[in-house]
Enzyme design. Sequence first.
Site, PDB file in Angstrom:
ATOM      1  N   TYR B 103      34.148  31.682  39.540  1.00 48.25           N
ATOM      2  CA  TYR B 103      34.320  31.533  40.987  1.00 48.25           C
ATOM      3  C   TYR B 103      35.783  31.556  41.441  1.00 48.25           C
ATOM      4  CZ  TYR B 103      29.421  30.976  41.992  1.00 48.25           C
ATOM      5  OH  TYR B 103      28.079  31.230  42.154  1.00 48.25           O
ATOM      6  N   GLU B 189      11.826  26.422  19.793  1.00 46.44           N
ATOM      7  CA  GLU B 189      12.353  27.447  20.698  1.00 46.44           C
ATOM      8  C   GLU B 189      12.244  27.030  22.160  1.00 46.44           C
ATOM      9  OE1 GLU B 189      10.094  31.093  20.465  1.00 46.44           O
ATOM     10  OE2 GLU B 189      10.881  31.810  22.379  1.00 46.44           O
ATOM     11  N   ASP B 241       7.979  31.206  18.706  1.00 45.14           N
ATOM     12  CA  ASP B 241       6.793  32.025  18.970  1.00 45.14           C
ATOM     13  C   ASP B 241       6.679  33.130  17.936  1.00 45.14           C
ATOM     14  OD1 ASP B 241       6.005  30.641  21.207  1.00 45.14           O
ATOM     15  OD2 ASP B 241       6.934  32.030  22.640  1.00 45.14           O
TER      16      ASP B 241
END
Lengths: 493, 363
Positions: B103, B189, B241
Amino acid sequence: MEFASLQDLCLLLISSAIRRCICSERLCRLSVLLQRSPASDPPLVRISISDTGLGSCIEEFQNLKCPVEGILAETWNGIVYVRTTNICDKEISCYQLNLKENVTTRKPILLPSNIKHGVKFSGTEVCLSVSESIDVLLEEFNCFFQKILVLKVPNIAMEVMADGQDVPGSRNDAVFLEKFSPSSSFAASTLDHLKFGLESYVLRHGSSLACDSCFPNRDNLRSGGGMVCEDKHKTTKLVVEAAVVTTEISNPTNNCFRAGCSNTKVLCFKDFAPCSISEALLKALTGIDWKRYGLALECAIDQRSHALLKWEHMPLSFHIHIVVHCYDKHVFEAMPLLQKTRFDKKLIRKAVKLALDDFKNKHAGVLLSADTLKVSACSRRNQEQLLKLASIFHLQISKFAPDLAKSIAGLVLYSSDMDFKEECLAILGLQPHQSEGEIVGENIKNKIISAIEVNDRRQQGTKEVAPLLFEGRHELQFVDDECDEDGLDPMDL
Amino acid sequence: MAGNLGRSERIDIMRKIRELTRSMIVELSNGSSKMIAIDRFKNYCINSIENCCCRFNLSEGKEILTLQRESHVRRLDVLLRVLLIIQQLLRENRHSSKRDIYYMHPSVFTDQSVVDRAINDICILLQCSRHNLNVVSVGNGLVMGWLRFAEAGRRSDCIKKPNSAHSIPVQVEEVTDIASPANYILVVEKESVFQRLANDHFCSRNRCIVISGRGYPDVPTRRFLRLLVDVLALPAFCLVDCDPYGFDILTTYRFGSMQMAYDAKYLRIPQLHWLGAFASDSDTYNLPQQCLIPLTLEDKRRTEALLLRCYLRREVPHWRLELESMLQRGVKFEIEALSVHNISFLSEEYLPSKIESELTKGK
């Protein structure tokens, strides 16, 4: 060598005449005379193409192949009359050939010679009679010679004359011998003449008269040239020369250039005569990395008499003009041109690139690569060019150099190490009291611009080596490590 | 590169910034447009083992940024702006997040990834880690279980409530006094799985520490996990997964990411074991067909690309077999699919059996 039309035949004859004049290394004249024969029915026009160069040899005409059908078959009987003499000859040889006869069985018919009475001169006249409008022929010859003048062959005065039989005694003359600039001389190279000729052509906008409103003088033009040659046989070299001229017009809406047109017309010559555009030329032109010169090529189009290069977002005030000339050069002796010179894509591309590089070397800040242009945006000279070319690159003008300089100056000046500051100022050539941000920033900015310009020119001679060893994978590397923050998919790595 | 940021380290980094600045000024004064040379690192290749020439911690070549290429100059512009900010942070010994830096020049930086790349370049140039630059990133990771530590003198005691999530500390280099009676560390995860385990009081029933990077793990999560593994010398297991994304997250924990390959030796967890979910689990645990999702073409392409990574052949060939099995079966499934029979199946049966098996193997 085959020719398909009367124009082709005339160009071949003029091309041969120019070569003989060049080989003579003397001041020569090349004349084209058009005379109507009132007694003939249908009326015929006698075309005489004569030169005062070296004498010709019969092989130059013996191998010319004429189509047996087509419009040429109807307008011309195939007969050419040749009169020629060499400087040491005591007489002028005369013969006639029927170019419609089979080349292998064709035999010249010898005609009575003319005695030279001890006068030493050389030259050739070729005549043929055609059934064609004298006005059409005159216009075509004028057009040929306007283009041929681009070659600026230094030792030839060219003229086109036509008897105006409609008005007895009237005569249209067009003399094309031009006054040469002081720099132009017999000693100058053919490439220098080509550059000079293209400049003249641009000044005249391709017509016979100079245009004072667009270009008051040659100072508005910038040019560059390139030449490559390749051994063809022991005695022959294939030479390709290219010249580039750029023009800038202050008021693009009020000039002779067509409104909204910033295209480049590429003129092409083969063996000292204008030629139609070949596929090799188009491929050579499209194969050039134009971005290196700050240009973005949209397409190259075959317009028969010239190639048209369309640029992306070229400002109307900026024009580029290009000419390419390919010819066979006989190394040891003047030999007739018995075969058409071939176009060589690689040599053409190399010659045009050399011309562009030569241009960049001579004219700092012009035709800079697209990258360099954006980088050095702060230079006044480049800013001027950017104003002209900025839209080419789809990008806003980015003032990188001042920003880079400001950051580097900040790294120096915000350091708490006084020895370091003084050392950096000394390297920059500044005195300790010159430690204000603006002075240091300006100094660094100028060094950045200088480095960009010098290295941009330096790169032209050498193929740019990718500084990145893993160029192909480079773009894969720099996705943020925390990809979830960026919405990027690290599996794309 | 890692370590507590002390005054001497800060002074050393500032000295390196001065050297870098001086070298750029010398190059410019000599008319050279070559500004800086950045070492390049990678943590894997796709060559066969015989042809693999990956060298962890060693540069694989240099990338020279010049003023002649627009892409280089854009990168230099960002790099120098960020370097100037970092110089100021170090001089004043203040910290800033990557987002704060973004920024400061949002119109120039255009995207957070541009700043992140510049920070990575600067780390390589100055041969340091990101935290050495006083640049921190907002921690995204979660931890719970049998763990106690102090961060900059402030104590964090997860043991009091072992099933409550705590944020992973941002300034990992300031973490001290780590203590734990845990038997292992479990990395999961997804946050949803982390919450499932919290709800099931997994840490009350099992003496362990559970960590989640909530997807691809950020630097603090990986550094904190590495710190725990190094200090506590505990076995670490990872549950992801059964799909190419999960597998890639697993490799990020174990081998590090390509983008931060230069710092991989401080971020990777070589001891990490893959607990599951394996393709074969669908048979072992009788997952119904409706829980199995066919691999898309994209999934297959990604899996095939993963299989080419050299470190899998070299260090964990058995992982490749599981990955090939997934490809052959042509299906994938999420960890949550294990709840199809019983919502607590994961915490009560799947994980205990898997971990026991792994711990037994370790003995």
